[in-house]
Design a protein around this motif. Structure first.
Motif, short mmCIF file in Angstrom:
data_model
loop_
_atom_site.label_atom_id
_atom_site.label_comp_id
_atom_site.label_asym_id
_atom_site.label_seq_id
_atom_site.Cartn_x
_atom_site.Cartn_y
_atom_site.Cartn_z
N PHE A 42 3.07 8.87 4.31
CA PHE A 42 2.12 9.23 5.36
C PHE A 42 0.97 8.24 5.35
CE2 PHE A 42 4.25 13.15 4.27
CZ PHE A 42 4.48 13.73 5.50
N VAL A 43 0.40 8.00 6.52
CA VAL A 43 -0.82 7.22 6.63
C VAL A 43 -1.87 8.09 7.30
CG1 VAL A 43 -1.95 5.26 7.75
CG2 VAL A 43 0.32 4.98 6.76
N LEU A 44 -2.99 8.24 6.60
CA LEU A 44 -4.13 8.90 7.22
C LEU A 44 -4.90 7.83 7.98
CD1 LEU A 44 -5.43 11.27 4.40
CD2 LEU A 44 -3.71 11.70 6.16
N HIS A 45 -5.07 8.07 9.25
CA HIS A 45 -5.70 7.09 10.14
C HIS A 45 -6.98 7.67 10.72
CE1 HIS A 45 -6.16 4.05 13.26
NE2 HIS A 45 -6.40 5.05 14.09
N ALA A 46 -7.97 6.81 10.87
CA ALA A 46 -9.17 7.16 11.62
C ALA A 46 -9.61 5.88 12.33
CB ALA A 46 -10.27 7.68 10.71
N ASP A 47 -10.26 6.04 13.46
CA ASP A 47 -10.70 4.85 14.18
C ASP A 47 -11.76 4.12 13.35
OD1 ASP A 47 -13.47 5.67 14.99
OD2 ASP A 47 -12.38 7.18 16.14
N GLU A 48 -11.97 2.85 13.69
CA GLU A 48 -12.83 1.99 12.88
C GLU A 48 -14.25 2.54 12.72
OE1 GLU A 48 -14.64 -2.53 12.86
OE2 GLU A 48 -12.79 -2.15 13.98
N ALA A 58 -6.77 -2.21 9.60
CA ALA A 58 -6.43 -2.30 11.03
C ALA A 58 -5.33 -3.33 11.25
CB ALA A 58 -7.67 -2.64 11.85
N ASP A 59 -5.41 -4.44 10.54
CA ASP A 59 -4.38 -5.48 10.66
C ASP A 59 -3.02 -4.97 10.16
OD1 ASP A 59 -6.33 -7.19 11.67
OD2 ASP A 59 -6.61 -8.25 9.75
N ALA A 60 -3.02 -4.32 9.00
CA ALA A 60 -1.77 -3.78 8.44
C ALA A 60 -1.21 -2.68 9.33
CB ALA A 60 -2.01 -3.25 7.03
N ALA A 61 -2.09 -1.83 9.85
CA ALA A 61 -1.63 -0.74 10.73
C ALA A 61 -0.89 -1.29 11.92
CB ALA A 61 -2.83 0.10 11.18
N GLU A 62 -1.43 -2.33 12.50
CA GLU A 62 -0.81 -2.93 13.69
C GLU A 62 0.46 -3.71 13.34
OE1 GLU A 62 -1.96 -6.38 16.87
OE2 GLU A 62 -3.54 -4.93 16.36
N ALA A 63 0.43 -4.42 12.23
CA ALA A 63 1.54 -5.30 11.88
C ALA A 63 2.75 -4.56 11.34
CB ALA A 63 1.08 -6.34 10.85
N TRP A 64 2.55 -3.53 10.49
CA TRP A 64 3.71 -2.90 9.86
C TRP A 64 3.48 -1.45 9.41
CZ3 TRP A 64 3.78 -1.05 4.83
CH2 TRP A 64 2.68 -1.41 4.03
N LEU A 65 2.27 -1.13 8.97
CA LEU A 65 2.04 0.13 8.26
C LEU A 65 2.34 1.37 9.10
CD1 LEU A 65 1.12 1.47 5.66
CD2 LEU A 65 -1.24 1.20 6.42
N HIS A 66 1.88 1.40 10.33
CA HIS A 66 2.11 2.59 11.15
C HIS A 66 3.58 2.75 11.50
CE1 HIS A 66 -2.25 3.54 12.59
NE2 HIS A 66 -2.15 3.43 11.28
N ALA A 67 4.32 1.67 11.53
CA ALA A 67 5.76 1.77 11.80
C ALA A 67 6.53 2.27 10.58
CB ALA A 67 6.31 0.39 12.22
N GLU A 68 5.93 2.18 9.39
CA GLU A 68 6.59 2.55 8.13
C GLU A 68 6.33 3.97 7.70
OE1 GLU A 68 8.56 0.99 5.68
OE2 GLU A 68 8.91 -0.41 7.30
N ALA A 69 5.43 4.66 8.36
CA ALA A 69 5.00 5.96 7.85
C ALA A 69 4.76 6.94 8.99
CB ALA A 69 3.70 5.77 7.05
N GLU A 70 4.58 8.19 8.60
CA GLU A 70 4.17 9.21 9.56
C GLU A 70 2.64 9.17 9.60
OE1 GLU A 70 6.28 13.05 9.23
OE2 GLU A 70 7.36 12.08 7.57
N VAL A 71 2.09 8.91 10.77
CA VAL A 71 0.65 8.74 10.92
C VAL A 71 0.00 10.07 11.25
CG1 VAL A 71 -1.18 7.55 12.19
CG2 VAL A 71 0.97 6.35 11.67
N ILE A 72 -1.04 10.40 10.48
CA ILE A 72 -1.85 11.59 10.73
C ILE A 72 -3.25 11.08 11.08
CG2 ILE A 72 -2.79 13.73 9.76
CD1 ILE A 72 0.26 13.79 9.77
N ASP A 73 -3.65 11.29 12.32
CA ASP A 73 -4.96 10.82 12.76
C ASP A 73 -6.02 11.82 12.29
OD1 ASP A 73 -7.31 10.05 14.10
OD2 ASP A 73 -6.17 9.24 15.78
N THR A 74 -6.90 11.37 11.40
CA THR A 74 -7.93 12.24 10.83
C THR A 74 -9.28 12.07 11.51
OG1 THR A 74 -8.62 10.66 9.12
CG2 THR A 74 -6.79 12.16 8.58
N THR A 75 -9.31 11.32 12.60
CA THR A 75 -10.58 11.04 13.27
C THR A 75 -11.31 12.32 13.64
OG1 THR A 75 -9.69 8.96 14.14
CG2 THR A 75 -11.67 9.84 15.21
N ARG A 76 -10.58 13.30 14.18
CA ARG A 76 -11.22 14.51 14.68
C ARG A 76 -10.66 15.80 14.07
NH1 ARG A 76 -10.81 10.85 18.47
NH2 ARG A 76 -12.66 10.18 19.60
N ILE A 77 -9.97 15.68 12.94
CA ILE A 77 -9.46 16.90 12.30
C ILE A 77 -9.97 16.98 10.86
CG2 ILE A 77 -7.40 16.96 13.77
CD1 ILE A 77 -5.77 16.07 11.28
#
Length: 182
Positions: A106-112, A139-158
Motif C-alpha cells: 500500500f502507498v499512503l498518499h497525500a498532496d504536496e 512525487a517523482d517515484a509516485a508518478e514513475a512507478w510507485l503508484h502503479a506498484e501498490a494500492e494507493v490510499i489517499d490520506t489527504t482528507r481522511i
C-alpha cells in the motif's frame, strides 16, 4: 504475509500501521528503519551515502529479518517503510517472494501541500528538513512507478483510522479470496 505501508514522511505510515495492526488478527508492526539504525551504529561508520537504504546490506537484512520474524511468530507483519527507489523495492519484494512470503503493498498518499503542512506542524517530531527533502522524490517515484506498484490510499482528507480500516478491509478480503480459492 506482509502488509507493506509505503509513502513519504507525513503521509501517516506510523500512525496508520499501528491502527492496521490492531485490526488484523495475529499481526505485528515491524519497523524496518530499525535495521537501518543498527547499521548506523556500526563503528567505524559505514560510508555516508545520505540514507541507510543506499547501503547494500540494508535491503537483504530487511528481507531476512522479516522472514525470520514470520518464521518465529507466524501471522502478518505490518511494515511502515518509505521505499522510493524502484530497484530497492524490486530487490526487497523479490527477496520476500523468493521465500514465498506474499506482500500486499500500500502507498499512503497525500498532496504536496498537505505533506508539507503535516511535516511542518508535526507535534511529535517537529519541523524537519530531512523529512521535507523527501516530498519531491516521493512525487517523482509516485508518478514513475510507485503508484502503479501498490494500492494507493489517499490520506489527504481522511483520518488515519479510516485509512487503516480501508487497508485492513482489503487485506482481509484478499485473505478470504485466497482461502476461498484454495
Amino acid at each position: 504475509m506482509i502488509v507493506w505501508i509505503n509513502g513519504t514522511h507525513g503521509a501517516g505510515k506510523s500512525t496508520t500501521s499501528a491502527l492496521v495492526q490492531e485490526l488484523l488478527p495475529n499481526s505485528r508492526v515491524f519497523d524496518a528503519e530499525k535495521v537501518g539504525e543498527v547499521l548506523m551504529d556500526i563503528a567505524p561508520a559505514l560510508p555516508d551515502l545520505g540514507n541507510f537504504q543506499h547501503w547494500d546490506p540494508w535491503r537483504p537484512l530487511v528481507v531476512e529479518t522479516a522472514r525470520r520474524l514470520l518464521e518465529y511468530t507466524g501471522g502478518t507483519l505490518v511494515i511502515p517503510m518509505t521505499v522510493l527507489v524502484e530497484s530497492y523495492w524490486r530487490e526487497i519484494s523479490a527477496g520476500l517472494d523468493g521465500y514465498g512470503i506474499p506482500v500486499q503493498h500500500f502507498v499512503l498518499h497525500a498532496d504536496e501541500q498537505t505533506l508539507r503542512d503535516r511535516i511542518q506542524k508535526d507535534k511529535v517530531l517537529g519541523p524537519s528538513s530531512f523529512r521535507m527533502a523527501y516530498v519531491e522524490p516521493y512525487a517523482d517515484a509516485a508518478e514513475a512507478w510507485l503508484h502503479a506498484e501498490a494500492e494507493v490510499i489517499d490520506t489527504t482528507r481522511i483520518s488515519p483510522e479510516l485509512a487503516a480500516r480501508r487497508i485492513a478491509e482489503r487485506v482481509l478480503r484478499r485473505h478470504a479470496d485466497v482461502k476461498g480459492g484454495s
